[in-house]
Write a protein that holds these residues in place. Structure first.
Motif, PDB file in Angstrom:
ATOM      1  N   ARG A 199       1.530   5.613  10.198  1.00  0.00           N
ATOM      2  CA  ARG A 199      -0.038   5.259  10.972  1.00  0.00           C
ATOM      3  C   ARG A 199      -0.089   3.673  11.269  1.00  0.00           C
ATOM      4  NH1 ARG A 199      -5.903   6.991  10.286  1.00  0.00           N
ATOM      5  NH2 ARG A 199      -6.645   5.450  11.486  1.00  0.00           N
ATOM      6  N   ASN A 200       0.373   3.127  10.063  1.00  0.00           N
ATOM      7  CA  ASN A 200       0.117   1.526  10.550  1.00  0.00           C
ATOM      8  C   ASN A 200       1.395   1.031  11.372  1.00  0.00           C
ATOM      9  OD1 ASN A 200      -1.575  -0.051   8.383  1.00  0.00           O
ATOM     10  ND2 ASN A 200      -1.108   1.715   7.225  1.00  0.00           N
TER      11      ASN A 200
ATOM     12  N   ARG B   6       1.291   9.629   6.561  1.00  0.00           N
ATOM     13  CA  ARG B   6      -0.115   9.073   6.477  1.00  0.00           C
ATOM     14  C   ARG B   6      -0.342   7.401   6.422  1.00  0.00           C
ATOM     15  NH1 ARG B   6      -5.151  11.950   5.754  1.00  0.00           N
ATOM     16  NH2 ARG B   6      -4.586  13.651   7.185  1.00  0.00           N
ATOM     17  N   HIS B   7       0.521   6.996   5.372  1.00  0.00           N
ATOM     18  CA  HIS B   7       0.364   5.683   5.099  1.00  0.00           C
ATOM     19  C   HIS B   7       1.458   4.605   5.736  1.00  0.00           C
ATOM     20  CE1 HIS B   7      -2.293   6.076   1.586  1.00  0.00           C
ATOM     21  NE2 HIS B   7      -2.045   7.424   1.653  1.00  0.00           N
TER      22      HIS B   7
ATOM     23  N   ARG C  51       3.754  12.734   3.060  1.00  0.00           N
ATOM     24  CA  ARG C  51       2.594  12.072   2.979  1.00  0.00           C
ATOM     25  C   ARG C  51       2.643  10.409   3.078  1.00  0.00           C
ATOM     26  NH1 ARG C  51      -2.437  14.849   2.833  1.00  0.00           N
ATOM     27  NH2 ARG C  51      -4.210  13.396   2.690  1.00  0.00           N
TER      28      ARG C  51
ATOM     29  N   LYS D 274       6.351  12.769  -0.444  1.00  0.00           N
ATOM     30  CA  LYS D 274       7.231  11.812   0.220  1.00  0.00           C
ATOM     31  C   LYS D 274       6.600  11.720   1.732  1.00  0.00           C
ATOM     32  CE  LYS D 274      10.763   9.287   1.096  1.00  0.00           C
ATOM     33  NZ  LYS D 274      11.146   7.788   0.737  1.00  0.00           N
TER      34      LYS D 274
ATOM     35  N   TYR E 206       0.594  -1.404  -0.037  1.00  0.00           N
ATOM     36  CA  TYR E 206      -0.113  -0.069  -0.155  1.00  0.00           C
ATOM     37  C   TYR E 206       0.776   1.353  -0.066  1.00  0.00           C
ATOM     38  CZ  TYR E 206       0.734  -0.481   5.173  1.00  0.00           C
ATOM     39  OH  TYR E 206       1.119  -0.342   6.338  1.00  0.00           O
TER      40      TYR E 206
ATOM     41  N   LEU F 247       1.735  10.963  -4.336  1.00  0.00           N
ATOM     42  CA  LEU F 247       1.559  11.772  -3.114  1.00  0.00           C
ATOM     43  C   LEU F 247       3.040  12.367  -2.937  1.00  0.00           C
ATOM     44  CD1 LEU F 247      -0.621   9.488  -1.010  1.00  0.00           C
ATOM     45  CD2 LEU F 247      -1.288  11.325  -2.528  1.00  0.00           C
TER      46      LEU F 247
END
Ligand SMILES: Nc1ncnc2c1ncn2[C@@H]1O[C@H](COP(=O)(O)OP(=O)(O)OP(=O)(O)O)[C@@H](O)[C@H]1O
Ligand code: SF4
Ligand SMILES: [Mg+2]
Lengths: 315, 366
Positions: A234-235, A230-231, A226, A224, A213, A222
């Motif tokens: 966050r995980n 964000r991706h 973000r 770098k 993802y 997007l």
């Protein structure tokens, strides 16, 4: 959600029961544990001891004693064996100190852990990563009383850069002085955890950065930043947050025994240390229960946070 | 087989501006402890506007690396990327990261193989699509959301206005791939790169997803680079086909031409290994003996040499990707003369096959 709360309350009752029985049993079994003998002072007569036993109810069966102690704990009637002060009043005095320490140390841990973990993961095996790793290993292996002692002595007493110890509340000295007195002890606690968190986050963030993802997010065009925040982040934060929540709960429940003692903060942790040393069961019981409540509540908060961070998880 | 049905986009009449993607001499080598991994070598590909180019080849032949390199997604510390890859005249190899970022998702979009892992599990799908729109176009949240819902509707997601706030795990695999396609198409790209978009899906869903991609290609005049293992899919969808082996293109031809007159022994094997759709099933499917070469230790000479039953002295040198006279646009990379190729590929029972083709091999091994 209602089911979740009911389950959590049930587990809290269970945990409190188990913990309190354990504490009670330990102090009844250990040698020199008979409180009546200690309370009677030096060279007591049997009559004196017997009188104390009667007065405090130590002649009753242990189950009755246990039930009485729990009842008093929740009534706020618990009295210390060693100086007869009200335990909960004393805890209430110490709690703001411990809360303040928890606040700053948990903030430092979180910010430090995320910052260093991200720095490491974004440039794996770079000079920065290796340096951070070395610092983390040092932080993890240094005993907190040693770091704390050094800071208090050299930066505090000797150099006078920071206060050597003590606590100043906001109402007494304002926010700045309050923070200034808590800086060194909070850092002393945080070193270890920043070391652990930065390593945990580094690994999880590296995994996340390799995830499909994240590749999708990059392919979308997007920025770098973000993509990472964000991706990937966050995980990757989910496991670290879990550890953090528990560590916060432990500090809150008087777990920062050594730091509170070294820096003379006189919070709940220091009270726990003193009471344990003098085999004073009531404060130990109350503080342990407080710690257990903190852990269970914090656990529930983490689970709620978890469900927010990861929508696949149902409460 | 489908004839090319794409409408010629208005305003692009001459052949030069018709060329959307122009790749030549593309090489990608990843660093490793045991030396560079030459995943892609000397790849040459062209793609015109509105066309579907299928890239086929075994696992590890370099299809994904080629596709990812176009978007700069193989860039990284130590990766050596050489050669030319131009998209509408823009040099994709030399472009800066920020230049590429403006192309990614906007002019070139990509759909990946595994829709289960390609969407972020913790973000709503609507958010994941809208953030792409907002990364490229200065539109507000409400507008981005509206366009997201439209895009989801267009790819056939029922009740898109509600589903836009769902998380990936609330969708089936086929629906997630539709979401991926909606995401890819939402900014109206000129080129869609689909890397095995149906491999992870059920057979019936596969057909739906392919139909969807083709329909959108027709409606928008978009070009498609379709990476696949599946020659059946190629036959139904592609205008042009490129066959990859060991990091190189070994044959490129118009789709009909490739199936009618495959030139490279590896292509014979590939085509022989698809079950015929009609008629009696053969007792066995010819497979290609041996395993693909390791990109760490590629053999000198023709990459297919170790497995080719027709190998001879000249094969110790790398054959050029060359056009045969009389068939413009049909290139292959094999030293055998054209007549020889036609004789040899005809199997004993008239099928195109490679294995068990004893007659053809004995001659050369003398
Ligand atoms: N980031 C990487 N680092 C090192 N080697 C890589 C990397 N990506 C791909 N490779 C290697 O490059 C070769 C080509 O891989 P690629 O993914 O392009 O194959 P593919 O044709 O897409 O295969 P598949 O059909 O399995 O998807 C493989 O041998 C692979 O191991
Ligand atoms: S060049 Fe030689 S080894 Fe390569 S495919 Fe042709 S005949 Fe086989
Ligand atoms: Mg692939």
């Amino acid at each position: 959600m209602i089911g979740f709360i009911i389950r959590r309350l049930a587990s809290m009752v269970l945990v409190l029961f188990a913990v309190s029985v354990l504490v009670f049993a330990i102090f009844n079994i250990i040698p020199g544990g008979d409180p009546a003998v200690r309370m009677a002072g030096k060279n007591p007569t049997d009559v004196q001891i017997e009188a104390i036993r009667k007065e405090w109810g130590f002649d009753k069966p242990v189950t009755t004693q246990y039930a009485k102690m729990i009842e008093k704990t929740f009534d706020g009637q618990l009295i210390s064996y060693s100086n007869r002060e009200n335990v909960l009043e004393r805890i209430k005095e110490g709690l703001p100190r411990t809360l303040s320490l928890t606040f700053w140390s948990s903030l430092f841990m979180l910010v430090g852990g995320i910052a260093l973990g991200m720095l490491s993961a974004l440039r794996p095996n770079s000079f920065a990563d290796r340096t951070i790793n070395a610092i983390a290993v040092v932080g993890i292996s240094l005993p907190v009383f040693w770091i704390g002692g050094l800071m208090s002595y050299y930066l505090g007493s000797k150099a006078g850069i920071i206060p050597a110890g003590g606590y100043v509340s906001i109402s007494e000295g304002g926010v700045l002085d309050w923070f200034w007195h808590l800086l060194a002890p909070s850092l002393a606690i945080s070193f270890l955890f920043i070391g652990i968190y930065s390593r945990v986050l580094r690994g999880d963030l590296l995994d996340a950065l390799r995830a499909d993802y994240v590749r999708t997010a990059e392919a979308k065009g997007l920025s770098k930043r973000r993509v990472v925040v964000r991706h990937a982040l966050r995980n990757a934060l989910i496991p670290m947050i879990t550890l953090w929540g528990l560590d916060v709960a432990i500090t809150l429940g008087g777990g920062a025994v050594l730091t509170e003692t070294v820096f003379d903060l006189d919070g709940v942790g220091a009270y726990l240390a003193d009471s344990t040393r003098s085999l004073d069961v009531p404060p130990v019981m109350a503080i342990t229960l407080l710690g257990a409540i903190a852990v269970v509540v914090m656990n529930a908060i983490i689970d709620i946070l978890y469900a927010y961070l990861d929508p696949r998880i149902r409460l | 087989m489908t004839a090319p049905t794409a409408p010629t986009p208005a305003g692009a009449p001459d052949a030069a501006s018709d060329l959307l993607l122009d790749i030549d001499g593309l090489g990608v080598a990843f660093p490793s402890e045991r030396g560079p991994i030459h995943a892609v070598r000397d790849v040459r590909l062209t793609l015109r506007r509105g066309e579907v180019l299928a890239v086929v080849g075994e696992s590890g032949s370099g299809k994904s690396v080629t596709a990812l390199t176009l978007l700069g997604l193989t860039r990284g510390r130590g990766t050596a990327i050489t050669g030319k890859a131009e998209f509408d005249g823009i040099d994709l190899i030399g472009a800066s990261d920020s230049q590429l970022r403006r192309i990614r998702g906007k002019r070139i979009a990509m759909v990946f193989q595994d829709p289960m892992s390609s969407l972020n599990p913790v973000l709503r799908i609507g958010h994941q699509i809208a953030e792409q729109i907002r990364a490229h176009e200065g539109v507000g949240k409400a507008e981005a959301r509206k366009r997201t819902i439209d895009a989801l509707t267009e790819v056939g997601i029922p009740r898109a206005a509600e589903r836009v706030d769902a998380y990936p795990h609330e969708f089936s695999g086929g629906m997630r791939q539709r979401v991926m396609i909606a995401m890819a198409l939402v900014c109206g790209p000129e080129l869609l790169i689909a890397d095995e978009p149906t491999t992870a899906l059920d057979v019936t869903v596969q057909a739906q997803i392919l139909d969807l991609i083709l329909r959108l290609r027709d409606e928008r005049g978009m070009s498609v680079m379709l990476v696949t293992h599946d020659l059946g899919v190629v036959a139904e969808t592609a205008d042009q086909v490129a066959v990859m082996y060991g990091g190189r293109i070994v044959e490129q031809a118009p789709c009909d031409e490739l199936f009618a007159d495959p030139r490279h022994p590896y292509s014979w094997g590939l085509i022989g290994s698809i079950p015929p759709l009609t008629g009696a099933k053969p007792e066995y499917l010819p497979t290609i003996a041996g395993t693909p070469p390791s990109p760490l230790a590629l053999p000198a000479g023709c990459p297919f040499r170790a497995r080719c039953p027709h190998e001879f002295e000249q094969c110790a040198e790398v054959p050029p990707l060359a056009e045969t006279a009389g068939a413009p646009g049909h290139l292959d990379r094999c030293w055998l003369p054209i007549d020889e190729k036609r004789i040899r590929r005809a199997g004993a029972d008239g099928r195109i096959g490679l294995l068990h083709d004893a007659e053809a091999t004995t001659e050369e091994s003398a």
